[in-house]
Design a protein around this motif. Structure first.
Motif, PDB file in Angstrom:
ATOM      1  N   ARG B 243       0.821  -1.194   0.000  1.00 16.39           N
ATOM      2  CA  ARG B 243       0.000   0.000   0.000  1.00 16.39           C
ATOM      3  C   ARG B 243       0.859   1.248   0.000  1.00 16.39           C
ATOM      4  O   ARG B 243       1.984   1.238   0.465  1.00 16.39           O
ATOM      5  N   ASN B 244       0.290   2.349  -0.474  1.00 16.53           N
ATOM      6  CA  ASN B 244       1.003   3.618  -0.387  1.00 16.53           C
ATOM      7  C   ASN B 244       0.547   4.341   0.887  1.00 16.53           C
ATOM      8  O   ASN B 244      -0.379   3.891   1.558  1.00 16.53           O
ATOM      9  N   SER B 245       1.193   5.442   1.224  1.00 16.57           N
ATOM     10  CA  SER B 245       0.889   6.073   2.505  1.00 16.57           C
ATOM     11  C   SER B 245      -0.533   6.601   2.580  1.00 16.57           C
ATOM     12  O   SER B 245      -1.134   6.585   3.642  1.00 16.57           O
ATOM     13  N   LEU B 246      -1.072   7.015   1.437  1.00 17.41           N
ATOM     14  CA  LEU B 246      -2.432   7.538   1.431  1.00 17.41           C
ATOM     15  C   LEU B 246      -3.459   6.404   1.445  1.00 17.41           C
ATOM     16  O   LEU B 246      -4.659   6.634   1.585  1.00 17.41           O
ATOM     17  N   CYS B 247      -2.974   5.169   1.306  1.00 11.38           N
ATOM     18  CA  CYS B 247      -3.841   3.991   1.253  1.00 11.38           C
ATOM     19  C   CYS B 247      -4.889   4.116   0.158  1.00 11.38           C
ATOM     20  O   CYS B 247      -6.022   3.643   0.320  1.00 11.38           O
ATOM     21  N   ASN B 248      -4.542   4.743  -0.964  1.00 11.53           N
ATOM     22  CA  ASN B 248      -5.503   4.754  -2.056  1.00 11.53           C
ATOM     23  C   ASN B 248      -5.025   3.887  -3.206  1.00 11.53           C
ATOM     24  O   ASN B 248      -5.590   3.913  -4.304  1.00 11.53           O
ATOM     25  N   LEU B 249      -3.974   3.120  -2.954  1.00  5.16           N
ATOM     26  CA  LEU B 249      -3.504   2.137  -3.925  1.00  5.16           C
ATOM     27  C   LEU B 249      -3.082   0.906  -3.148  1.00  5.16           C
ATOM     28  O   LEU B 249      -2.145   0.944  -2.352  1.00  5.16           O
ATOM     29  N   LEU B 250      -3.821  -0.181  -3.351  1.00  2.00           N
ATOM     30  CA  LEU B 250      -3.516  -1.415  -2.632  1.00  2.00           C
ATOM     31  C   LEU B 250      -3.291  -2.537  -3.631  1.00  2.00           C
ATOM     32  O   LEU B 250      -4.041  -2.669  -4.600  1.00  2.00           O
ATOM     33  N   VAL B 251      -2.278  -3.334  -3.355  1.00  2.00           N
ATOM     34  CA  VAL B 251      -2.005  -4.482  -4.221  1.00  2.00           C
ATOM     35  C   VAL B 251      -1.779  -5.698  -3.332  1.00  2.00           C
ATOM     36  O   VAL B 251      -1.010  -5.651  -2.372  1.00  2.00           O
ATOM     37  N   PHE B 252      -2.483  -6.781  -3.663  1.00  2.00           N
ATOM     38  CA  PHE B 252      -2.229  -8.013  -2.920  1.00  2.00           C
ATOM     39  C   PHE B 252      -2.588  -9.222  -3.776  1.00  2.00           C
ATOM     40  O   PHE B 252      -3.245  -9.092  -4.814  1.00  2.00           O
ATOM     41  N   ASN B 253      -2.129 -10.371  -3.355  1.00  2.00           N
ATOM     42  CA  ASN B 253      -2.371 -11.619  -4.093  1.00  2.00           C
ATOM     43  C   ASN B 253      -3.062 -12.640  -3.204  1.00  2.00           C
ATOM     44  O   ASN B 253      -2.788 -12.722  -2.007  1.00  2.00           O
ATOM     45  N   TYR B 254      -3.952 -13.411  -3.822  1.00  2.00           N
ATOM     46  CA  TYR B 254      -4.530 -14.532  -3.086  1.00  2.00           C
ATOM     47  C   TYR B 254      -4.841 -15.650  -4.080  1.00  2.00           C
ATOM     48  O   TYR B 254      -4.885 -15.424  -5.287  1.00  2.00           O
ATOM     49  N   ASN B 255      -5.024 -16.840  -3.555  1.00  2.00           N
ATOM     50  CA  ASN B 255      -5.289 -17.983  -4.422  1.00  2.00           C
ATOM     51  C   ASN B 255      -6.762 -18.335  -4.457  1.00  2.00           C
ATOM     52  O   ASN B 255      -7.454 -18.279  -3.443  1.00  2.00           O
ATOM     53  N   VAL B 256      -7.224 -18.683  -5.649  1.00  2.00           N
ATOM     54  CA  VAL B 256      -8.576 -19.230  -5.785  1.00  2.00           C
ATOM     55  C   VAL B 256      -8.420 -20.626  -6.341  1.00  2.00           C
ATOM     56  O   VAL B 256      -7.407 -20.955  -6.951  1.00  2.00           O
ATOM     57  N   SER B 257      -9.433 -21.434  -6.117  1.00  2.00           N
ATOM     58  CA  SER B 257      -9.310 -22.789  -6.660  1.00  2.00           C
ATOM     59  C   SER B 257     -10.359 -23.022  -7.743  1.00  2.00           C
ATOM     60  O   SER B 257     -11.501 -22.571  -7.628  1.00  2.00           O
ATOM     61  N   SER B 258      -9.930 -23.685  -8.785  1.00  2.00           N
ATOM     62  CA  SER B 258     -10.827 -24.077  -9.879  1.00  2.00           C
ATOM     63  C   SER B 258     -10.457 -25.496 -10.251  1.00  2.00           C
ATOM     64  O   SER B 258      -9.298 -25.774 -10.581  1.00  2.00           O
ATOM     65  N   ASP B 259     -11.470 -26.392 -10.207  1.00  2.00           N
ATOM     66  CA  ASP B 259     -11.208 -27.823 -10.412  1.00  2.00           C
ATOM     67  C   ASP B 259     -10.147 -28.298  -9.424  1.00  2.00           C
ATOM     68  O   ASP B 259      -9.225 -29.034  -9.780  1.00  2.00           O
ATOM     69  N   SER B 260     -10.293 -27.850  -8.203  1.00  2.00           N
ATOM     70  CA  SER B 260      -9.390 -28.248  -7.116  1.00  2.00           C
ATOM     71  C   SER B 260      -7.944 -27.895  -7.369  1.00  2.00           C
ATOM     72  O   SER B 260      -7.045 -28.478  -6.764  1.00  2.00           O
ATOM     73  N   LYS B 261      -7.704 -26.938  -8.280  1.00  2.00           N
ATOM     74  CA  LYS B 261      -6.328 -26.508  -8.503  1.00  2.00           C
ATOM     75  C   LYS B 261      -6.222 -25.039  -8.103  1.00  2.00           C
ATOM     76  O   LYS B 261      -7.122 -24.247  -8.391  1.00  2.00           O
ATOM     77  N   PRO B 262      -5.152 -24.679  -7.452  1.00  2.00           N
ATOM     78  CA  PRO B 262      -5.037 -23.280  -7.025  1.00  2.00           C
ATOM     79  C   PRO B 262      -4.522 -22.386  -8.157  1.00  2.00           C
ATOM     80  O   PRO B 262      -3.638 -22.771  -8.914  1.00  2.00           O
ATOM     81  N   PHE B 263      -5.143 -21.200  -8.237  1.00  2.00           N
ATOM     82  CA  PHE B 263      -4.682 -20.214  -9.210  1.00  2.00           C
ATOM     83  C   PHE B 263      -4.492 -18.882  -8.512  1.00  2.00           C
ATOM     84  O   PHE B 263      -5.337 -18.473  -7.716  1.00  2.00           O
ATOM     85  N   PRO B 264      -3.404 -18.197  -8.805  1.00  2.00           N
ATOM     86  CA  PRO B 264      -3.188 -16.916  -8.118  1.00  2.00           C
ATOM     87  C   PRO B 264      -3.962 -15.780  -8.778  1.00  2.00           C
ATOM     88  O   PRO B 264      -3.968 -15.671  -9.999  1.00  2.00           O
ATOM     89  N   PHE B 265      -4.582 -14.967  -7.951  1.00  2.00           N
ATOM     90  CA  PHE B 265      -5.218 -13.728  -8.408  1.00  2.00           C
ATOM     91  C   PHE B 265      -4.394 -12.585  -7.881  1.00  2.00           C
ATOM     92  O   PHE B 265      -4.001 -12.570  -6.711  1.00  2.00           O
ATOM     93  N   LYS B 266      -4.173 -11.619  -8.760  1.00  2.00           N
ATOM     94  CA  LYS B 266      -3.490 -10.417  -8.279  1.00  2.00           C
ATOM     95  C   LYS B 266      -4.489  -9.276  -8.320  1.00  2.00           C
ATOM     96  O   LYS B 266      -5.108  -9.015  -9.345  1.00  2.00           O
ATOM     97  N   VAL B 267      -4.669  -8.615  -7.194  1.00  2.00           N
ATOM     98  CA  VAL B 267      -5.663  -7.549  -7.096  1.00  2.00           C
ATOM     99  C   VAL B 267      -4.976  -6.197  -6.975  1.00  2.00           C
ATOM    100  O   VAL B 267      -4.041  -6.035  -6.198  1.00  2.00           O
ATOM    101  N   LYS B 268      -5.477  -5.248  -7.755  1.00  2.00           N
ATOM    102  CA  LYS B 268      -4.988  -3.877  -7.645  1.00  2.00           C
ATOM    103  C   LYS B 268      -6.205  -2.994  -7.399  1.00  2.00           C
ATOM    104  O   LYS B 268      -7.111  -2.927  -8.219  1.00  2.00           O
ATOM    105  N   LEU B 269      -6.224  -2.363  -6.237  1.00  2.00           N
ATOM    106  CA  LEU B 269      -7.357  -1.497  -5.898  1.00  2.00           C
ATOM    107  C   LEU B 269      -6.936  -0.041  -5.977  1.00  2.00           C
ATOM    108  O   LEU B 269      -5.941   0.359  -5.377  1.00  2.00           O
ATOM    109  N   LEU B 270      -7.722   0.717  -6.755  1.00  2.00           N
ATOM    110  CA  LEU B 270      -7.450   2.143  -6.894  1.00  2.00           C
ATOM    111  C   LEU B 270      -8.608   2.944  -6.308  1.00  2.00           C
ATOM    112  O   LEU B 270      -9.764   2.716  -6.655  1.00  2.00           O
ATOM    113  N   TYR B 271      -8.289   3.829  -5.406  1.00  2.00           N
ATOM    114  CA  TYR B 271      -9.325   4.663  -4.813  1.00  2.00           C
ATOM    115  C   TYR B 271      -9.187   6.050  -5.417  1.00  2.00           C
ATOM    116  O   TYR B 271      -8.417   6.882  -4.964  1.00  2.00           O
ATOM    117  N   GLY B 272      -9.943   6.277  -6.500  1.00  2.00           N
ATOM    118  CA  GLY B 272      -9.827   7.530  -7.231  1.00  2.00           C
ATOM    119  C   GLY B 272     -10.372   8.720  -6.464  1.00  2.00           C
ATOM    120  O   GLY B 272      -9.869   9.838  -6.578  1.00  2.00           O
TER     121      GLY B 272
END
Lengths: 188, 325
Positions: B243-272
């Motif tokens: 995150r940046n100091s203003l907390c208006n840009l957040l980036v994180f990763n988490y895994n989701v599963s599809s057909d019992s296989k894990p896939f990484p999602f990368k999330v970028k949140l922008l607070y305009g």
């Protein structure tokens, strides 16, 4: 001599001192919350107090009157500035121990002639560095009249304990409402 | 040598005392220790220094013993003092407990306002009023904007909260002379204070405070949500939340599963919108070559992040996933 034997006594002394402090605060809080004096009684007491301590030069008693006047000035300033006035405020301590205090507040007042009534519980917790405050069981009573948006907003604020947002929004809503009223009057 | 050696832990204090008093009075060692004299004579052949050294040792040990005895006396006294204090405090504590219980019982019996039957003193009334005003000022703090007059102007306090939880508060020391000036403040540097002041401060100070409060509350809310995500879902987040100091840009990763296989999602949140604590954009990307079905999931997740608070959105996504398996 074994030092640990002192520790046992010293620990108990500390515990007792803390407990005494807590009990004293609790007693004083309950005493305060169950008492009420009218404005006349207060004015009379100020006069009486002044007479009792006349001639005393800046001792601690007279500072009490000065403190009261200073606080009243502070309150009157912020009331005038924000347009928010509380006509009645009662508190009740529901729980109090070393690191937790829960108080129930009942407030009624108005914001630029818009009346409201509030009830909420304030939980204050002492952790290592600071005190945290959390609002629960917020209940807001306000005339929403023809503004369904307002009642929707009020329910949402109640659901999330959003006391601060309520006041901030009430303040700007009241200003708009007043402005609208003045505008209508102007065109009459 | 046995008789003259001071045994460790020897409680026969008078012996030690007598010895030190002998040294103080200036008499020779011979006065207190006839047998010592004998030993000294026995060693006529030995060096004088050796004997003196030995005598010094004796003196030192006797001195040590005397000190120890004093210390023990002191400790006994200290213990007596501590015990007395504990007793005193216990009595006071019990007295207070009874007082409070009585008070609570009286309240229950009379349910409502109870004024002391005895006529309250003027001082009591004033103290009561002071406490009441302080309580009312505390409510102003809870309302978000409070302040008091200072010699040259006003000191305002803007409090922030996320739903019912109060967060940091910020101060502004405002000077009112020919124009309104901010003398001191505790607003973080990444909040556009100067810009807001330029636009509103001179024209309408209430508006200025309201806009600043919006910015600060939104920032506090964004930061709170990010903190909650880190605190509650650290096991589900891959790596760390950026995150940046203003907390208006957040980036994180988490895994989701599809057909019992894990896939990484990368999330970028922008607070305009800096006055808003919900993101204006939620960009989710997955690794190339991921199954097409994931695109639908990504869209759904993206919407959740835009609609709900971050930690609540994430919580609902996890629960939904759990119910799917």
């Amino acid at each position: 001599m074994d030092k640990s034997i002192y520790q046992v006594y010293e620990d108990e002394i500390q515990l007792l001192e803390e407990e005494i402090k807590l009990l004293t605060e609790k007693y004083e809080d309950i005493q305060h919350e169950s008492t009420s004096f009218s404005d006349e009684e207060i004015l009379m007491s100020i006069k009486l107090f002044q007479r009792e301590h006349q001639g005393e030069v800046h001792g601690s008693p007279l500072d009490l009157k000065a403190e009261l006047e200073s606080l009243e000035r502070d309150l009157s300033f912020i009331v005038k500035f924000t347009g928010i006035q509380f006509t009645s405020h009662s508190k009740k301590t529901l729980e109090k121990n070393a690191n937790r205090t829960v108080q129930k507040h009942r407030l009624s007042g108005n914001c630029r002639s818009l009346p409201f009534q509030l009830e909420f519980q304030l939980l204050e917790m002492q952790n290592k560095e600071n005190v945290s405050a959390v609002i629960t069981d917020l209940s807001i009573i306000m005339e929403s009249g023809e503004y369904s948006e307002l009642s929707k907003f009020l329910s949402s604020a109640e659901e999330h304990g959003n006391l601060l947002l309520f006041f901030r929004s009430l303040s700007s809503y009241a200003e708009w409402h007043e402005h609208r009223r003045c505008t209508f009057l102007h065109f009459k | 040598m046995e008789e003259t050696k001071s045994t460790e832990g020897n409680r026969e204090v008078p012996w030690g005392r007598a010895l030190t008093s002998v040294f103080r009075s200036g008499e020779g060692l011979g006065a207190a220790f006839p047998f010592a004299r004998g030993k000294v004579e026995e060693r006529k052949g030995r060096s004088r220094d050796g004997v003196l050294a030995y005598l010094e040792t004796l003196e030192a040990e006797a001195h040590k013993l005397a000190l120890k005895q004093e210390e023990e006396e002191e400790q006994k006294k200290q213990l007596v003092r501590l015990k007395a204090r504990v007793k005193e405090l216990r009595a006071k504590r019990d007295e207070l407990r009874t007082k409070v219980e009585l008070q609570e019982k009286r309240l229950l019996d009379k349910e409502g306002l109870v004024t002391d039957p005895a006529q309250p003193s003027a001082q009591t009334v004033l103290e009561w009023k002071i406490k009441s005003i302080k309580a009312m000022l505390q409510v102003f703090y809870l309302s978000g904007i409070s302040g008091k007059r200072t010699k040259q102007g006003v000191c305002f306090c803007i409090s922030t909260a996320y739903e019912g939880t109060y967060l940091d508060s910020y101060f502004l020391d405002i000077l009112v002379k020919s124009e309104v000036q901010i003398q001191r403040h505790s607003v973080p540097v990444f909040i556009p204070l100067e810009q807001i002041a330029k636009e509103h401060l001179q024209a309408d100070i209430r508006r200025f405070l309201a806009v600043l409060s919006d910015h600060l509350n939104a920032y506090a809310g964004r930061r709170y949500q990010a903190d909650q995500l880190e605190e509650r879902f650290s096991d589900r987040i891959e790596g760390t939340l950026q995150r940046n100091s203003l907390c208006n840009l957040l980036v994180f990763n988490y895994n989701v599963s599809s057909d019992s296989k894990p896939f990484p999602f990368k999330v970028k949140l922008l607070y305009g919108d800096l006055c808003c604590s919900l993101p204006t954009e939620a960009i989710i990307s997955c690794t190339p070559g991921a199954p097409a079905s994931l695109a639908e999931m990504a869209a759904a997740h993206s919407e959740a992040f835009r609609r709900m608070a971050l930690h609540k959105a994430f919580n609902s996504l996890i629960s939904a996933e759990g119910s799917q398996d």
